[in-house]
Write a protein that holds these residues in place. Structure first.
Motif, mmCIF file in Angstrom:
data_model
loop_
_atom_site.group_PDB
_atom_site.id
_atom_site.type_symbol
_atom_site.label_atom_id
_atom_site.label_comp_id
_atom_site.label_asym_id
_atom_site.label_seq_id
_atom_site.Cartn_x
_atom_site.Cartn_y
_atom_site.Cartn_z
ATOM 1 N N PRO A 88 -19.529 -1.426 -4.349
ATOM 2 C CA PRO A 88 -19.006 -0.116 -3.951
ATOM 3 C C PRO A 88 -17.701 -0.259 -3.163
ATOM 4 C CG PRO A 88 -20.748 -0.786 -2.459
ATOM 5 C CD PRO A 88 -20.677 -1.844 -3.544
ATOM 6 N N GLY A 144 -35.389 4.869 -4.622
ATOM 7 C CA GLY A 144 -34.774 6.151 -4.958
ATOM 8 C C GLY A 144 -35.773 7.294 -4.869
ATOM 9 N N ALA A 145 -36.975 7.062 -5.411
ATOM 10 C CA ALA A 145 -38.000 8.111 -5.391
ATOM 11 C C ALA A 145 -38.424 8.434 -3.960
ATOM 12 C CB ALA A 145 -39.205 7.666 -6.220
ATOM 13 N N ASP A 148 -35.728 10.533 -2.374
ATOM 14 C CA ASP A 148 -35.797 11.901 -2.885
ATOM 15 C C ASP A 148 -36.956 12.656 -2.238
ATOM 16 O OD1 ASP A 148 -34.819 13.876 -4.917
ATOM 17 O OD2 ASP A 148 -36.898 13.690 -5.604
ATOM 18 N N GLY A 151 -36.164 14.064 0.966
ATOM 19 C CA GLY A 151 -35.083 15.050 0.994
ATOM 20 C C GLY A 151 -33.703 14.441 1.092
ATOM 21 N N ARG A 152 -33.605 13.182 0.706
ATOM 22 C CA ARG A 152 -32.314 12.500 0.782
ATOM 23 C C ARG A 152 -31.792 12.210 -0.622
ATOM 24 N NH1 ARG A 152 -31.815 9.637 6.131
ATOM 25 N NH2 ARG A 152 -33.615 10.301 7.336
ATOM 26 N N THR A 153 -30.503 11.880 -0.690
ATOM 27 C CA THR A 153 -29.921 11.480 -1.965
ATOM 28 C C THR A 153 -30.044 9.974 -2.121
ATOM 29 O OG1 THR A 153 -27.681 11.056 -1.135
ATOM 30 C CG2 THR A 153 -28.230 13.344 -1.724
ATOM 31 N N ALA A 154 -29.849 9.499 -3.339
ATOM 32 C CA ALA A 154 -29.805 8.059 -3.586
ATOM 33 C C ALA A 154 -28.987 7.792 -4.842
ATOM 34 C CB ALA A 154 -31.209 7.480 -3.734
ATOM 35 N N ASN A 155 -28.169 6.757 -4.787
ATOM 36 C CA ASN A 155 -27.273 6.426 -5.898
ATOM 37 C C ASN A 155 -27.563 5.047 -6.473
ATOM 38 O OD1 ASN A 155 -25.836 8.536 -4.371
ATOM 39 N ND2 ASN A 155 -24.082 8.000 -5.645
ATOM 40 N N PRO A 156 -27.605 4.930 -7.805
ATOM 41 C CA PRO A 156 -27.456 3.589 -8.382
ATOM 42 C C PRO A 156 -26.052 3.080 -8.009
ATOM 43 C CG PRO A 156 -28.250 5.160 -10.023
ATOM 44 C CD PRO A 156 -27.784 5.961 -8.839
ATOM 45 N N TRP A 318 -26.566 7.020 0.707
ATOM 46 C CA TRP A 318 -25.296 7.109 1.435
ATOM 47 C C TRP A 318 -25.238 8.373 2.299
ATOM 48 C CZ3 TRP A 318 -22.355 5.940 -3.767
ATOM 49 C CH2 TRP A 318 -22.446 4.567 -4.040
ATOM 50 N N ASP A 319 -26.405 8.974 2.580
ATOM 51 C CA ASP A 319 -26.404 10.225 3.344
ATOM 52 C C ASP A 319 -25.782 10.066 4.718
ATOM 53 O OD1 ASP A 319 -27.616 11.662 1.312
ATOM 54 O OD2 ASP A 319 -29.635 11.201 2.013
#
Lengths: 551, 176
Positions: A88, A144-145, A148, A151-156, A318-319
């Motif tokens: 990244p 990732g699950a 989620d 209530g958070r985001t997650a990125n490959p 990355w929240d």
């Protein structure tokens, strides 16, 4: 006795900082020699084996310091051979950080916009691509699950991996025998060799002296290929330009050892070391809760039990990478596989009655190893690390034949760093313990101190001579002709994996190094394409290098 | 025997035979000792071999002092550290690896090599260790390789979208 050899450009180290600069200078016409202290392995030599003496111990260095231990590459290709290929770019706010000096620590010339064209060059060269959820192994999917569910985001995360070749064997820390991981052995280094660069493995640089013509004499030892504690011979090479790329754990040590010969080093040499704010948490998952709460199951019906399967870090949240948050509150959390060999000792038992990292309860924790999930924190530390007097040779007193050494780095985390770690630990708990999914404990710092796989900033760039060792062109202050292009040049923690930023800075440094070589009479010019001949990245940066370019 | 008792304190196992004194027998299945901790310590590669006698002597001196301070009886038939029961061994090791103990680096190093024996079998090729039923790797459930000795996992992904991406993600997949 033979005459001292000479070259135009001498590169110390063959990781991102060394391979990228070596390629461009060789492609531009300079005579380039690369000295690498580790062995030169490739393809089938990368063993899937934990035995001492296999590639696992040959290509690594683990240096224990006071309060901080550093894991780094020790082979041709450096960190790129042992890294997990997560690439990244650093978030925008990172370049505005103040850190411990109370004002912007990056040079005025560099921010995210200024670095993006250089990132593009690296992304084209390796190449780097974005993963889909189909590429993500079970552990990344579980993280990732869980994110989620909280209530958070997650990125490959973007990676330098050829997905068609990857077998998800999770041995990539020992080098990738399937050539799926895009290490420097597959792009910049062969291209540098094709242009005449000479790479010499098992050459450990000890110190530099001056030559009468204003250049530098580089003094090295040749290291035994099995027992790195044994030096079989010594030699010297004279060079007009020296590029230091031995890594943030070794570059300052070589400069410290050179000080009696070269004169006083800038104050920042061997200071402001950053561990990239790194920290590991191990969660022990309840398989039934994975199925019942997250609705996950593998094709064979098992909810998870897949810690061993995959390819390093694949999913991050990355929240907390929010530039509006105060410094030391920003961090990323990344799912990570940490293999056996050293990957279990620091895991602690949640709610232990006895000792947390050894003993009866630890053994029970290891019975559930398949259900482990490791979460990697990269946060904002305070550049607390300081290198003491250099060891006699190398960057540590070597204890084992390979891999293990005792170094002179000391690191005492400040309240700021501890604050960032505490906030990230709380976030990990919030995500992974929700609804009884798992129990989680941070890795202990009691055993070998804090721990980093991404050492940075021990010889950093900056505009202020008092707090930076290098100017914004990566030239060592008061020592013209010495450039530093590895992770030690990065001013501070990046809150993400740093390989992409180290590589982009090395790309950016090349035009200035070319100009310095030209001024010393070297017939070299800037403007090589990517190692595979692609030119889009070059088109992107050429407008930025007018003035240092001869075409 | 002393170093076996230390290894068994770090990752305990079951007794190898009824009168086993080094292994305290506080855990089922093999621990660090059965995993080859002494063999790992003796490897030329590890660098610990020259220090082992001194470490064993040091550990026994600490055990004598520890027992003396607590009026614990010691059995002369075995070395002092071996004579301690498991919980006392743990208590002494905790003392030796504490942040303020002057010898902590030596004892932490010993613990590191014991752990590596259990979780990595570093004295053996991993394929051979698994084929022989290495206690540590087996306890951890470490998956074995394909028939050619290489690891591959053709089934590796849940294969579906499991979270929303961060809203500030660039088209190339990085944080903005």
């Amino acid at each position: 006795m033979s005459r001292t050899e000479s070259t135009d450009v001498l590169v110390i180290g063959s990781g991102f900082g060394g391979a990228i600069t070596a390629y461009h200078l060789a492609a531009g016409g300079a005579k380039v020699v690369v000295l690498e202290r580790g062995p030169w392995l490739s393809g089938p030599e990368f063993d899937q084996d934990f035995k001492f003496g296999s590639s696992t111990t040959r290509v690594f260095d683990f240096v224990i310091g006071d309060g901080m231990s550093v894991l780094s590459g020790n082979c041709v290709g450096g960190g790129s051979v042992v890294y997990f290929a997560a690439m990244p770019r650093a978030p925008r706010f990172v370049f505005e950080r103040h850190g411990s000096i109370g004002r912007r620590m990056w040079p005025a010339a560099i921010d995210r916009d200024a670095l993006d064209p250089w990132y593009d060059r690296v992304a084209e060269a390796l190449p780097v691509s974005q993963q889909t959820w189909d590429d993500v192994p079970f552990a990344g999917g579980l993280f990732g699950a869980a994110c989620d569910h909280a209530g958070r985001t997650a990125n490959p995360v973007p990676v330098a991996i050829d997905h068609d070749k990857c077998t998800n064997c999770n041995w990539m820390m020992s080098g990738c025998r399937f050539d799926a991981k895009r290490s420097l052995l597959l792009n910049y280094l062969p291209a540098a060799v094709a242009h005449g660069a000479e790479i010499r493995p098992l050459h450990e640089v000890q110190h530099l002296t001056r030559t009468d013509d204003g250049g530098y004499r580089v003094h090295y030892s040749i290291v035994d290929e099995v027992d790195y504690r044994v030096h079989v011979s010594t030699g010297t090479i004279d060079a007009k330009i020296v590029i230091m790329a031995a890594g943030a754990g070794a570059t300052p040590v070589i400069l410290q050892r050179s000080e009696p010969h070269l004169g006083t080093m800038p104050h920042a040499v061997g200071r402001y070391f950053s561990g990239n704010g790194e920290r590991l948490n191990t969660a022990i998952f309840d398989e039934d809760r994975i199925r019942d709460v997250l609705g996950l199951s593998r094709p064979d019906g098992v909810p998870y039990e897949a810690y061993q399967i995959g390819k390093g870090p694949c999913v991050a949240t990355w929240d907390q990478l929010d530039g509006s948050l105060p410094e030391y509150s920003r961090f990323s959390l990344e799912q990570l596989y940490f293999p056996p060999g050293f990957g279990t000792i620091l895991a602690q038992v949640p709610d232990a009655v006895g000792p947390t990292w050894f003993g009866r309860e630890k053994k029970e924790l290891l019975r559930r190893w398949r259900s482990w999930l490791t979460v990697f924190t990269m946060s904002e530390d305070d550049n607390e690390g300081v290198f003491g007097p250099p060891p006699e040779t190398g960057n540590s007193m070597r204890l084992s034949q390979q891999m293990l050494g005792r170094g002179a780095l000391s690191y005492t985390p400040t309240k700021n760093t501890l604050h960032g770690w505490a906030e990230s630990d709380a976030a990990v708990k919030d995500i992974l313990e929700r609804d009884g999914l798992s129990r989680v404990m941070p890795w202990t710092n009691e055993v070998v101190g804090a721990y980093t796989v991404h050492p940075l900033a021990s010889c950093r760039i900056g505009d202020d001579p008092a707090t930076s060792a290098l100017d914004d062109r990566h030239e060592l202050r008061d020592h013209p002709g010495i450039f530093v292009t590895d992770g030690s040049a990065v001013p501070g923690a990046l809150t993400v994996n740093p390989a992409m930023t180290i590589a982009a800075l090395a790309e950016r440094a090349v035009p200035g190094i070319v100009r310095a070589a030209q001024e010393r009479g070297v017939a070299v010019r800037y403007g090589a394409p990517a190692p595979d001949g692609s030119t889009a990245g070059r088109r992107g940066v050429l407008p930025l290098v007018t003035g240092s370019t001869r075409r | 025997m002393t170093l076996e008792a230390f290894a068994d304190t770090i990752l305990p196992g079951e007794k190898r035979f009824p009168d086993d004194r080094a292994v305290a027998g506080v855990s089922t299945g093999g621990g660090a000792v059965a995993s080859g901790a002494i063999d790992v310590l003796r490897t030329e590669e590890g660098g610990m071999a020259p220090a082992l006698d001194a470490l064993a002597d040091g550990l026994n001196e600490h055990a004598e002092r520890y027992a003396g301070e607590r009026s614990l009886p010691l059995d002369d038939a075995v070395p002092p550290f071996v004579s301690l029961d498991y919980d006392h061994r743990v208590a002494l090791v905790r003392e030796l690896v504490a942040a303020d103990h002057p010898e902590r680096e030596a004892w932490v190093s010993l613990a590191m090599f014991n752990t590596i024996a259990f979780d990595a079998a570093s004295h053996l090729h991993t394929v051979d260790a698994l084929a022989a039923g290495h206690p540590g790797l087996t306890t951890m459930g470490y998956f074995g390789p394909d028939s050619d000795g290489l690891w591959r996992f053709p089934s590796y992904s849940y294969g579906r979208v499991l979270a929303r991406p961060h809203p500030d993600t660039t088209p190339s997949g990085s944080p903005a």
